[in-house]
Every structure is written in structure tokens, then in C-alpha cells.
Design an enzyme around this catalytic site. Structure first.
Site, PDB file in Angstrom:
ATOM      1  N   SER A   1       0.808  -1.217   0.000  1.00  0.00           N
ATOM      2  CA  SER A   1       0.000   0.000   0.000  1.00  0.00           C
ATOM      3  C   SER A   1       0.837   1.262   0.000  1.00  0.00           C
ATOM      4  O   SER A   1       1.911   1.319   0.599  1.00  0.00           O
ATOM      5  CB  SER A   1      -0.882   0.042   1.262  1.00  0.00           C
ATOM      6  OG  SER A   1      -1.709  -1.079   1.329  1.00  0.00           O
TER       7      SER A   1
ATOM      8  N   HIS B   1      -7.484  -0.580   5.991  1.00  0.00           N
ATOM      9  CA  HIS B   1      -7.051  -1.967   6.187  1.00  0.00           C
ATOM     10  C   HIS B   1      -7.177  -2.403   7.647  1.00  0.00           C
ATOM     11  O   HIS B   1      -7.479  -3.560   7.924  1.00  0.00           O
ATOM     12  CB  HIS B   1      -5.623  -2.153   5.687  1.00  0.00           C
ATOM     13  CG  HIS B   1      -5.515  -2.114   4.191  1.00  0.00           C
ATOM     14  ND1 HIS B   1      -6.033  -3.072   3.374  1.00  0.00           N
ATOM     15  CD2 HIS B   1      -4.963  -1.176   3.353  1.00  0.00           C
ATOM     16  CE1 HIS B   1      -5.801  -2.771   2.103  1.00  0.00           C
ATOM     17  NE2 HIS B   1      -5.158  -1.607   2.069  1.00  0.00           N
TER      18      HIS B   1
END
Lengths: 504, 504, 504, 504
Positions: C336, C434
Site C-alpha cells: 500500500s 485496512h
């Protein structure tokens, strides 16, 4: 198991063509010519035919301009198709005769070019090749071009398939003795073979999700073990079953050849357990119970594709498909009917009786058991009783008779399948089909099809033709070239019993 | 407008085959034989080839058993395919030569059967037909069977298409002078013609909803007016545009021939208005503004299908499709490029100059206008200036020059298209394509393609080949048989101006 | 890695809404009212609005007849949609304000029914339940019905998604301070949550065979690692890659949320190896090299679905999908981006400098290494040099600086991700996404995104959020309820280094 | 014509639920409680239920954290579904009672928040809005969350549809008198209404090309005019017929509501001409013969979607579809059955007889004609003869009786449809359905359904409800709000005849 092209042709003849008896009633109309079994088309009809042929069948372009000829307009092909479709059966025979005779090869040109070729034999290769190519080109019948044009029109390929079905009927019924018809048939078959080459076919798995139109056709085409209702049909495409068909881009929605498969633990010896068992209708397949693929029905649907290999390739493709779905599957086998066994047996018994050898087919011991079980009139000769029994199927209701007849019928059946030949190949068409494919005649099964139909056709006996994948190529070649039949010990054992008993 | 098979072959040769220059450098390696232009395969290579051929190309079955021969196992075909694919270019030539020469026709049998046929000439029809059929069968090269088997394997048809592309390159590059290669090519072309018969093709309309894979190929194959980006591509499948392709069951996801159509009010005279105009990208089509269908690009994608009619049938199918979508549509026309015009013109000018007739192509008046506009060096001969101008395309920047050159270039172009021939047919391949299809050479358009490419190829001129639907069949036949070109008054007028001026 | 709804709102505001500066310039136009930041709609506009509202928003039927009210004709919904779409931005604010205020809940009825409910507290259950149900019904805003009707019209759901995007912009930009707007947004969000419940979504795998329209959208929506061309795009749907999207029956052809996955041997620590490596473009996947699934990009495409859980569910569905395709796959992780890290760092450095604590963030040793590597002007304070370095990204060109800064930036980044909070939850939106899903902050990777964009946003650092499937539910609950962040030892180690050094 | 939800519920109760009589036999098992009509679940069962509920129904998150609550793992929903599916019918009642009572709204919180809301009435709008929103939130039953989670699981929506079917049966059979069950049903209905909003439904045209699975379901669901075989089914999806269904993404392959349409020249007055006429099975539709669309059967298939408007929307969508296919189509009408007419008539006759007014329903003239035609025993009162005639349907075999009864039955039927009401709306459920949709009661047809079923249900009479497209909205509103029935002159004429004769 396969619907035999021969039986098929016969069947359709009855349905479609004027039956023989009727034809015979018309000889005076045929004007003494050997060619006609039917009323002549009206004069007007003949001249229309000639006009049509002149219009739609172009002359063969010269060798030099053969790639420079524009195709005729589509309307020409359509005119031909519509005209032909509108003809009465009798006129079709006449028309196809004319077409084959007048629009075939120019024999004069052919013989000239053959002469020229012979003259070039001492010349260089290029010259010889050219002479051969010219000769080859001259051997192209004009109607071949016509068929090519028709194939391009929507529905044209299907039209030609149906036209060939007509040709096969004419040949089978001997409605015409014109030798050109045979040539026409050969040319068309060769074209169809190319259009229906396997690379152009599509394998489709038929499921309950398939279009209803397809499923209805599958249901109709299933002649081997007829489908009775929705549930029956659903069963044949449900769990532990597979149904595959080849289709073709030029005939959308039309299955050409259909194969039904049952996925089982062991090689099935009974058809009712496959087509009449509904326990598993909504079950999930348990992959651990699937070791064998049983081909229990295969049907060709297009009479006009007779002789164009499809069934053989379908089985091979399906084997590949199943192997990729079930990598551990090891056993592939048919469970096949034995059409014609009872008729053959009746014939045999009749002949034996006539020849006064009625007793020879069974041992004394067997005759006495049969007679005991029969409890028959003193006067009737036992062979006659046996013939009647088999004709009515009544023996199946007596346990005693069943026991007595089992060894007899099994060895007779083995002989029928293994020993009876036509031009050296198996007389039974289903056997011939699987043996050509390279299968082994593996097991003859008693009480395998207890339906009335099964009893009437083959005394309830069925046979497994087993596909040992690493042997099929060899087997196929041996059969086709040497007429050698691959068979298991069980089959060979029964055959030798037959030979011992029957003094054949 | 059509990517010419000839140019295509040349292009691919450069890409794929060993360039001519290199080939020429190798004659000493060929051992003096006239056949080889390349290094000989290693001894080992040759013996492997022979082994392979022996294994994969079966002998021709006897006439009697021709329907009784089992196909070889699929693995044989796969072995052949893999072996061939793995060969170097040079070895492919060698291999195909061997295949064509050693696995063709048995000339001895052919001549025997030809003799027999001649002997039967007095016999009955059936006997003659049989003799012809045997002769015909003997003329089947053995490799034809091989190709049939290959066609059945997955990817087999595509393999054969590519193999034929190799053959065409060998023939075009004269890499082999083996006359059997030509026969091999003929046999393969004839098979491909059957497999790619129009009835087996599927017309697909390509839209923005089509799979990306297809659209990317459409984009790559578009050589006529290259696609630059997503928006450009989207435009060509968007409103007021149609894009159609033929695909084939044996080569899924592969467009074989692609036709781009613009739907317009009038017959377009300019390509930029079609491929560069984005105003309508999200518009809804106004059916009242759609009177004409302009075929502005057609491309064949498979070199190996050269000579197999596809483009012609695609245009006809698309016309039918458009007529059913727009029942009132009345005008169908191409807007086509004129590849080769500038090269031809340069050649012509060069020749005139050599022959001292430099002045003949233009009238005095015209020369003076050109010279005036040119403002050229006193010393340079005007023909040279003109050649340079055309080579650079600089004349397009001067309005004066444009005006002066328009009538000149237009009549020269008309002549190039209408009058220049090769074996009696139009030299320009695009013209030849449309004339074969039965189109009329309808209008030559000035400033029709102002892209650098358009100016460089054809001085920016394009041409409409118009499809008058009720005339195409006749036109096509007249062109192919009598080499007669259908042309409009505008074209004929320009041609006669050229003839008057050019004293040709 | 996720395109943060907040940033998204900001981005779109710039594009779509009147920028803040302009709005501020208009206060005098608002007539002193606190509500207006923009020019008032013309008198005529206002009265039209009221008319429209009167016509399209029906009164709430009485409780008794609530199931007996026919829906309005579809034309009413269409009128509303067309009217709204035609409004200028400013008028939309006004219209939505009116709608929310005048067509919401009838407060008087609500308070009456609340009173009644309190009166029933001693009565039997059935009476209480009825009183509650009446109260609940009275709390239904009238515009909720309108939205239901609109959802039934073709394109209606998409319209409401877009209308909510407008609402979110108004709320984010504070263009209206009308508290009813917030209620309107809440009502619409709750409806959208039902229409976009996961059971109604369809998971689609996007491949090179998907419609071009979808792939173009995938390409456009990919904001995280922009797609550059066809090859780039093909790569992302090719071997060793997967691309999944949720679509919805009411918005055909529109991917709602898109997840890109790389299939790798180990958990990737570098994004270029995923999006820039083309070696495998035509490779066949080797299943033995696939142990990990790396989620390297996830994008929501519909601003109006903010707050409607989709990304979370998509990840879960995809995990299931991958597990069924690769039963042995054991590692699931994101790779990410860290948007906002550099901005935050600049802010921190600025603040430290202001507070005179400039030196505190680095150890003495580190400062000296940086200064040495910098070779900076004697006069410039080192903090300023550092800020400039980071702003320009120039430090990446000096190996020395890279080495010196690595430990510093890594621990600062770890703190930014782990320690910086907003209302108790992770400040970084991707981390927050997340962690909500139950992932573990697993590994911070140096030189993970060396693109200019990556250096500018996060000094080239990226982070893996790892999904330990048996922990996600617990982690998610702990995070959402207790704000506890699950982190690996590596991350916690870096955080503790930061705390030691930074004297925070 | 529509399978009435009420009849449907009754029908399914019989099939699925323990019949009333049996239930009544069990009161002593219920332990005196008013709530139980069935055997109590075992103690162990109860405690398992409570455990399950505790585990699967989460507490309502606080208002502040309502958007911060992670969904439970999918396994929780699956556990709930499996547990419920495994319950016996009786235990389901118990379980749903518990769920509704113990996992509903927290009444205490609600009343506290109601109090707070009343306290804020003088405060600013924002405060009031917030108080309302908190109150609204507190009125959300906990089980609503559970249903949302279940809807996300594969098969979850279908599960909830079936669960609601159970609820409806419980309510209809009064198996539970727990008032919370009604609330549970209301909540679930409201959720289903959102998930089955029309924008989320897909209109599918069913043809002979549709998957067999769908067509079999269509065949099974057709209760109005049962399908007898393949040909019958093929007819209903063939030329001059249309069959449409709504399907839903969450229940693939499942038609939710099915509409059969016949395309005719005039508005049909006889059902046999539609479902029994096969002349056109392979015909091509002649567009000039298509002026009317006759809705001759509509069936809802999901008991659990009762009250969720689908049929109404399906008719409207189909009208749009037909208008786009046949732009000139002008007449839309049902041809509907009249279930219940004979029962009602029998009831009426019985009551008249009891009240000694037996003679009032027919005029003297009519009675004499009937008696004459009857040739009945002198002793039997004519009303009894009439009742018996109608019960047996024997009158249809006598032409005289048919003639005599036609005017009588027609006016009685008109009254039954037009005049008989339940809570002000048409008693006949099919009439009620079409009147709600805005149709006009247009024509009552004698001898319209001559099947035994048609004679038994409605003396062979059927009715057209005609859809005048520009009046349906108004009609629908007038009917639903004012209970006004739109009817044609024919109907009104028959009604007034009835009123005159019957002295009602």
C-alpha cells in the site's frame, strides 16, 4: 448403442420415400425403361428442370480462368434450393438423375487430357505436374461448384445435408439405377467431410441450463433408450451423467451427434440402473465414486452425414474432456444394445429346423432342461417351442427357463457379435462402429436390458465395448486392415463354447 | 483501401524471411544446385526430416479401402506440427520441398489409370465413371490426407493457415524453384477454401462492448488509416460508424477480415472527416442523417488465406446487414486509398525525361503555371522540379501550385487507376479488388487524404468505388471475363483528358 | 493503496464545485443569511423549485393507508431527475436544502406520537409495539419515498448515487450549513446501503477478454498506480495478475470497486516489480511459484457510495475466490501507498523549527551524517535543508543521503502510520481502511515505490497490511471498538525507536 | 388471472404447515398458554435456541459507534441459516417468536429518547433533528442487523424470502399470537421491498431458447392455465405469444413473477383460443395482425414476497417493451379468471333460500325458463335445482339451460366483481389486483373458459381488465384512495340489471 446408419436409412425410407410395394405397382408408367419406378414428371416439369439446370449450373471455367470466375449471385443458389424443396419425391429422383448425368464431368475433355498426360511422361517434372493438374481439374464435376455456392447461402449447408439424405435413400431403395447418382453422392460426401471436419465442430456439454430447444432435440433424437418425460430428461443431464454433442457453425442449435455418459464406480452391466434410477437426481457428485465413464447411448442425428466420421471423434473428444475433469478416471466403456440378435437367432433356428439339424444348437442336457421348463405340448418340436418363446419373450417370466437358457443365449450372442460378418466386418452395426474405433469386445451381460424392447431385440443381453486408450489406435488399424476383432477372454470363451456345441 | 496481398507478402517477407540480399550472399553454400538459396540443413537434419515424413505421411490407401482407413492418432499430427514449428526458416523450405516432392502423387499409378481410362471409352457409362473415379483418386497427393488430419487437432487449422503463408513467401521470394511446391500450395489453398467457405464464417459486429483482445487486434490490423489511441479506436466503433469482421470456429477470437464503415449523409470525399472527427463521439445516431455507407477500410489479417475470397463476401454480407438496419439506405461506396500512384508517377516522369518527352505530360499553359508557382531556378528542368515537388510533398503548401497541379494530377491518377494494367487487370491492387467485386470506379477526389501518408502515396487523392447493388454481378463478370472496367463519367472524362494531353 | 474517500471528495470538489476562494468572494450576495455562500437563484427559480417539490414529493400517507398508496407515475420521477440534472451547481445546493428542510419529517406529528408512546408504557405489549411502529413511521422523511420511486426508474439508482456525491461535496465544502442536509445524506446513505448490499453485487473477474468499455474504465479509475498504455493494461489482467470488480444490476457495465492483485512467490516489497515488469506478459502461470496474493491497488469509483462498505467485502470475496483457485495459497497482503506522509513530515518539521526544537527529530550522529552528505551552505539551518530536500526529492540521487536518511524516515513513517490518530483512528486513510478490515500493519518497505510520485508522497516508502485470515475478525473488532492497532515487531520496533529519539 | 396472495397463502399452508384441524387437536400440549398450538420444543432445544440467538444477534451498537461496527464473520450468518433450516416446523414458530420478542427494540431506551425528544422541542433545529435521529435509531430492532448480514451471504436473500413465507404462514394460521411476530414480518417486508426494488430487477423474455431450467419452472409455476406438455409449453413462448419474467441478481435462475401475453387482432374473449390453438406453432408473426396484447396469466412465485409490488411493475415494463416492439399497438387488456365466483354464488343462493327469498334472484320469466329446461322433479325447489346444476356444471350440456342462464349468471357475476367488497376494496383478488394497477373493468365474457376448471370456478365466465395507458395512474389513485371502481358501460349495465332484479 449407435443408431446404425443402415437401420436409420431403412427407417427413414419407410417414413419418407414411397414404399417399395407402391413403387412396384407403377411399372407400366415407367415406359419400359429400367431407370424409372415412378410416374414420369409432366413434360412441362422436365423442361422446367432443364431450364433450371441450365441457369444454375454454370459451365466449368477453363483451366486458365478457374480463379477468375466470379461466383454467381446468391439468388441463383436460392432459386435452386427453393425449386428443389418444392419438388415431389418422384421428381426429386428425376432431377437428381439429370443433375448427376448432365452436370458432371466432360468425359471427352477428360480422355483428351489423359492422352496428353500420357504423352508428357518423358518430359520434365514441371510439365508432368501441370498435365496432372489439368487432368485433375477436368475431373471436377460441374455440380461441385454449384454445391460450393449453395454452401455459402444461409441454410445452404443444412440444405445439402438433407439433399444427401435424399440421395442415400434413392441409392438404398434402388429408386434410380443411374450410375451417376453414385458419383454425385461421392462428391457431396467428400465436400461434407471437409465442412464437417472435426476442427470445425464445437463440443457442447448439454445441461439442464442449456436452451430448451436443444434439450427437446436431444430428447427426440434419443432412439436407443427413449426419454419419457422432464424428470427422465433432467436425469440424463444431471449429476453422475454427462451429455455431449457436436454442433457446427453452419447449423446453429442443431446437435449433430449426441453422446450420453454415465459416471459410475464400476463398469455397468445393466442399463436400467442408468436410465431408471432417480435417487441421485439432486445429489452432489462424490468424486470418489467416479471411476468409470459408461457411454450408454450415441446417436447421429443427420441422415445426410452418413459416412462422415463424427461419432468416433466425439467419443475421443469426450474421453479427453472427462480425463481433464477427472484426472484419475481409468475405465472407459460403452454399454451397448445388440440390435438384430433376436432376428438373427430366429433366422438361424428356422434354417436349422429346415435342415433337420434343429437339435444341434443345444446340448442334450440343455434341450432336456428347456423341455422340462417348458412343459410344452408333446407334439410341438422343441425348436419351434424355442422360437415361439423367443418371439414372445415369455421365457423371461419363468425362472427355470431363464436359468436353462442363459448359457445357450450367451454363447449364441457371443458368436453373433464376434463371428457373424458382412464383407469381413462385424455384421452387427454397433459392434462394427466400436471395433472401428479401436474398442475391445469386453463383456457380454445377461439381464442387462430388461425392458420389453431389450428382451425383444436381444433377449435382454447387452455388451460392453471397452476403450483401452493405449490400444485403440492399434486395434482400429488391425480391425480395418486385417479384420481382426479384439475381444476379452470372456467373449472368446463363449465363442469357443458356441463352436464346440454348434458344430458350425 | 484494401491491404494488398502482394504488398503484404512483400512486407512480411522482409519481416520474416531472410532478406534477399543475404540470400544472394550464400550461393556458394548451395553446392551449385539451382534449387538452393540457403545453407543446406545438416546431414542429421535431412535424415530426421525423412524419418518424420515417413512417420507422419501415410501411404495412400488402395482405392478399395479408402473409406476403411482409420485416421492416425492425434499425436502424429502434433508431432508434425511441433517439428515444423521448431525448424529454422531455411529448413522449412527444405522440408516443404521434400514434402511436396516425395509425398505427392504417384505418377506411375496415375499414368496407368489414365491408360485404363482410355481403354474403357467404348464401354458402358458405369465403367467409365468408375475408371474416372479411380483416376481422380490417384491424383490425390498423399500430403492432402496429412493436412486433413492436422485440421482436426486443436489449433491445426491456424497452423495450416500459417504454413501456407510460408509457402506463399517461398513462392514470392523464389526461395525454391521446386515445381512441386506450387502444387502443394494449390492443394492447401483448395482445402482452406473449403474450410473457410462463407457458410462457416461468422459475421461479428465489433463495438466498444467487444472483448478488449478483439479490439486490440482490430487496432493493430488497421494498416490503412492507423489507429492512434483509445479515443480514436472508440470513435471507429461508435455512433455513425460500424466495424464488422468475419471469424471462424476453428480460430476463435481471431478476426479474419475487417471492414470499417462510416454512415453518412452523402458519399464522403475526404477521409479526415471520417477518422479525425470526434464531435459525434457520444451522440445518438440520427437515422435521418444516414443515407450512405462508406467502406473506408478493409483489411485481411491472415497472409495464409491469400486467394481465399473473404473480403468480397464480407462486403456483401455487410451490405445486407446495413439494409436490414436501415431499410432506406441507398448509397454504398468505398472511400479508397491509391497506394502506388506517386511511385508510378515518379517512374513515368523519369521515363519521359529519359526519353526527352518531359514536356508532354502537361499542356504548355500548365507548365507555365507550374513554373510560375514554383519560382524555380532557371537552370533546373521543370520535369525535375516537378519530380522533386512530388517527392517532398511541398507543393501542398502553396495554394498556387495546388491550383495548377490539380487538373494535372487528377487526370494522371484517373489514368493510373483506369488505364494501367497487369495481365489485363487493374495494376492498382485496391482498384482490382473492388472491380472484381463488381463496383464502379465512381469518383476521384482531390484533397481527400491530407495526411502526410496520403500526400506521399497518392498526392492526397482518393477514389470512391461505388457499389450499385443491381449491377455488381454483371460488372464483376464483365471485368473478370472481359477485363472491362465500369467507370463513371467523371472518371472517363479525366481519362480522356489524359489521353488527349499525354499523347500516350 | 485505497483512494481515500476524503482525498477523493477534495479532488472532485476542485473539479466540480465552485472553489472555496470564489465562494468566499460572494458573501455579500447572500443577503446576510448564514445559509448562502453563493448567488441566490432568481426569484423565478425559487418558485419553480417550490412548484416542483410540491409536485414530486407526495405527502406521507396516513399510517393506516401506508400500504394502499399507489406509486406516482414514472413520469414524476423522470421530471424530478431532469429538473435536478439541469440545475446549476449553486441552485443544486439551494434545491437540496429546500428538499431536506421542507420534505423531511413532520416534527409536530413526531412529538405527538412520542407523547402517546410514553402514555402507553404501562399497557400491554401489543399496544406498545403499535405505538412504537407509528412513531417509527412518523420518523420517515417524505423524501425517502421520493428516492424509492426514483430508484425504480431506469438509471434512477445511478442518479441517486450521483446526487449523494453532490451532498457529500456540499457537506465537505460547508457550502450549506443547513442541518437538514446531513439528515438527507443519512437517509440516502441508508437506502444506498440496502441497494448495494453485498448479496446484490456481482463479482467479476476482469480479463483481456472483458469488454473494452470495462477495461477502459478500469484503466481510468486506477488512480493509485496509473495505467500508461495497452501493454500496461494487458499486464495488469494477464498472467500472475488478477483484477476483480463488484458490479451491480442497477448500474450495468460500471465497476463499483476494483481490486488489483499480484500473484507472487513472496510478499512483495516493491511496486515497480509488479506494475513495470513485463517479462511474464505471455508466460503461462507456474502454479508452484504462486504462494502470495498481493493487493496492490484498490479503488472505489463512485463518490456517492462513500461509507457504503464495498472494498472490505471485495477483499474478502477475492480471498475466497483465490483460495478456491489456489488451495495452498497462504499469504495475503496489501502493498500500500502512504499518501500524506511527506505533507505530514513537512508539517512536523515546520512546527519543530518554529518551536526551536529542530534538532530533536534526529540524533546528533544522524544530523552530522546528513549535513556531511548535504554539503550545504554554512548559513542554512539543517532543518531547512532537510525540508527542502524532501520537498524536491533530490536526496534520492545521493547514495550517502539515502543511507543517512533511511533509518530516520523509516521510524518517522512508522510513527505516522501507527501513532498519528484522528478521533482515535489512524490518520492515514489507507491504514484506517485496512485496519478496519482486520489487517495487521506488517512491514514498512524502503525504496518500495521509486516513481516520482512515490518519492513525493511518501519518500518512496510503502507498507504491507497483511491479512491473517484467522485474525481479521478479532483485529477488526479490537480496532473499531478499542482503537487497538495490530502491528508486527518490525513496525513496533520502528515506533519505539521514534519514541526514543523524538522525545514526543 | 393473478394467483392471489391470499389463496396462495392458504394453499401453501395446507401443503407446508400443520393443518388447522391437527393443530386444534393439540391444545393440551401447549401448557395452557395462549401462545402455543403445538408441542413445546424440548428443554434442550430451548436452551440451544437461546445460545444461538445470543451468538448470532449482536447488541445494537451505541448511536455514536453505529458506523464503526465491523460486520460479524460470515460464518455467524451461515450458522444461523443452517440452524433455522434444520428446525422442525413447530420449533420454527418458537424460534421466530423468541427472535422477535427478545431481539427487537429496547423499549426502555426508546421511551427515554422519546422523553428527551420532547424536551428539545423549543431548541434549535439541529438539536431537534439529532434527537429525532437518535430516537429513530433506537427504534431499529436488533434482528434487522442480523437480516442485513444474512443478505450478504450467498443464498442469503433467498433464505430470507423463504423465512418470510414461514412468517406469513404463522400469521395466517394464527399458529402464534405473539404480537412481536407481526413486527418481525413488517421489518422483513420492508427490507425485502428495498432489495427487490424494481431498479434491481431484470426483465427477461422467456423463449424456446431459454435454459430448460427456467422453462420447467415457468411450466410449474403456471397455476392459472396449467401447462400440459412440451408442445403446450412451446406454444406459450412461440409466435404470437410473449412470456416475460422478473429475475433478481441475488436469486439467479429464479423467475419471481411471470406474465404470459398473447398478441391478437382483437381483445380476446376466450381463453381456449389462446392456450389450445396450435395452428400458428411454426408460423411467422404477421405484424399486421397484431393490434392487442392480452395478459392471460400472471403468477407470483415467491410466497415470501407477498406485499412486495412486482406484478404491477412487470405489467408496466412489459407494456413499454411491447410498445417499443410494436409501435402501433393500441389495446392492452387482461383476460382474467374469476376465482371464487361460483363459491360466492352458492353462498348467496344458500342464504336466499334460508331467508325464504329464493325466488328473488331471477325474474319470473327466467325461473320459468330454467324450470322448463331443467325438467326437474316436481318436488325439488327450483333454487336447490339451480344450486345443484351449478355445483355439477351440468347445465353446460343443455343448450336451453345455457340460453336461460346466460343473462342471469352474467349480471350476478358483474355484481360479484363490481359490487362485492372487503374493507371497501373488490372482494375478488384478481379484480383488486388489476383495479389497483389502474385498469378498467371492461368486458365480462360468456363461454370464455369452457374447461371443467373454468366452469367449476366461474361458470365459464372470464373478464377483461383493460389498461387504458393514459388513465391508469388516475384510476389507480381513485381506487386506492376513494375505492372508486372504473368500469365500462357493459359492466355497469349488467350491474344495474342485477340491482333491479335482485332487490339488494
Amino acid at each position: 448403442m449407435i443408431s446404425n446408419p443402415l437401420t436409420r436409412a431403412v427407417r427413414s425410407r419407410v417414413r419418407f420415400w414411397r414404399p417399395r410395394a407402391v413403387l412396384k405397382a407403377l411399372p407400366e408408367a415407367s415406359g419400359g425403361g429400367s431407370r424409372r419406378w415412378y410416374s414420369a414428371p409432366s413434360r412441362r416439369g422436365v423442361s422446367v428442370m432443364e431450364e433450371i439446370l441450365a441457369r444454375v449450373v454454370a459451365p466449368l471455367p477453363s483451366y486458365e480462368t478457374r480463379d477468375k470466375s466470379p461466383p454467381p449471385p446468391e439468388s441463383t443458389s436460392l432459386e435452386f434450393m427453393n425449386y428443389y424443396r418444392g419438388l415431389e419425391k418422384e421428381d426429386k429422383v428425376d432431377f437428381l438423375s439429370k443433375l448427376s448425368q448432365e452436370c458432371g464431368v466432360d468425359h471427352k475433355t477428360v480422355s483428351e487430357l489423359a492422352t496428353k498426360l500420357l504423352d508428357t511422361q518423358r518430359r520434365d517434372q514441371a510439365t508432368i505436374l501441370q498435365a496432372e493438374d489439368r487432368l485433375r481439374y477436368s475431373l471436377t464435376p460441374r455440380y461441385k461448384q454449384l454445391f460450393s455456392h449453395v454452401s455459402r447461402v444461409e441454410g445452404g449447408v443444412k440444405f445439402l445435408v438433407d439433399l444427401r439424405a435424399d440421395l442415400l435413400e434413392i441409392l438404398a431403395s434402388k429408386a434410380s439405377e443411374n450410375p451417376h447418382i453414385r458419383d454425385l453422392n461421392g462428391t457431396l460426401k467428400s465436400l461434407l467431410s471437409k465442412w464437417f471436419a472435426v476442427g470445425l465442430l464445437r463440443l457442447e456439454r448439454i445441461t439442464w441450463q442449456s436452451p430448451c430447444e436443444i434439450l427437446q432435440k436431444i430428447s427426440q433424437y434419443e432412439a436407443v433408450h427413449p426419454v419419457r418425460n422432464w424428470t427422465d430428461l433432467k436425469r440424463r443431464v444431471g449429476p453422475y451423467r454427462r451429455c455431449y454433442a457436436f454442433t457446427h457453425a453452419a447449423m446453429p442449435g442443431e446437435p449433430l451427434v449426441v453422446l450420453h455418459v454415465a459416471l459410475t464406480e464400476d463398469i455397468s452391466d445393466n442399463i436400467q440402473s442408468i436410465v431408471r434410477e432417480f435417487a441421485t437426481l439432486d445429489a452432489e457428485e462424490d468424486i470418489n465414486k467416479i471411476n468409470s465413464a459408461i457411454f450408454y447411448s450415441i446417436s447421429s442425428t443427420q441422415a445426410g452425414l452418413q459416412g462422415v466420421e463424427l461419432g468416433n471423434y466425439l467419443i475421443k473428444r469426450v474421453v479427453r474432456e472427462l480425463q481433464s475433469e477427472f484426472p484419475h478416471m481409468a475405465q472407459f466403456s460403452s454399454l451397448s444394445p445388440i440390435p438384430g440378435f433376436c432376428s438373427w437367432l430366429q433366422g438361424l433356428l428356422g434354417q436349422y429346423r429346415k435342415e433337420g439339424r434343429g437339435a444341434d444348437l443345444l446340448s442334450e442336457q440343455e434341450w432336456s432342461e428347456v423341455e422340462q421348463a417348458l412343459d410344452s405340448d408333446a407334439g410341438t418340436p422343441p425348436v419351434d417351442s424355442l422360437r415361439k418363446l423367443i418371439a414372445t419373450g415369455e421365457w423371461t417370466r419363468s425362472e427355470k427357463l431363464c436359468l436353462a437358457l442363459e448359457p445357450v443365449l450367451m454363447r449364441l450372442c457371443a458368436w453373433y457379435l464376434y463371428g457373424e460378418k458382412r464383407r469381413g466386418f462385424a455384421l452387427n452395426p454397433v459392434a462394427n462402429f466400436h471395433l472401428q474405433n479401436g474398442a475391445t469386445m469386453w463383456r457380454i451381460n445377461w439381464r442387462a436390458d430388461t425392458s420389453p424392447r431389450g428382451v425383444a431385440n436381444s433377449c435382454g443381453i447387452m455388451v460392453n465395448y471397452r476403450y483401452f486408450l493405449n490400444q485403440t489406435t492399434t486395434n482400429s488399424a488391425l480391425y480395418l486392415q486385417n479384420k481382426a476383432v479384439a475381444a476379452s477372454e470372456q467373449v472368446l470363451g463363449l465363442v469357443s463354447q458356441f463352436q464346440k456345441n454348434s458344430k458350425l
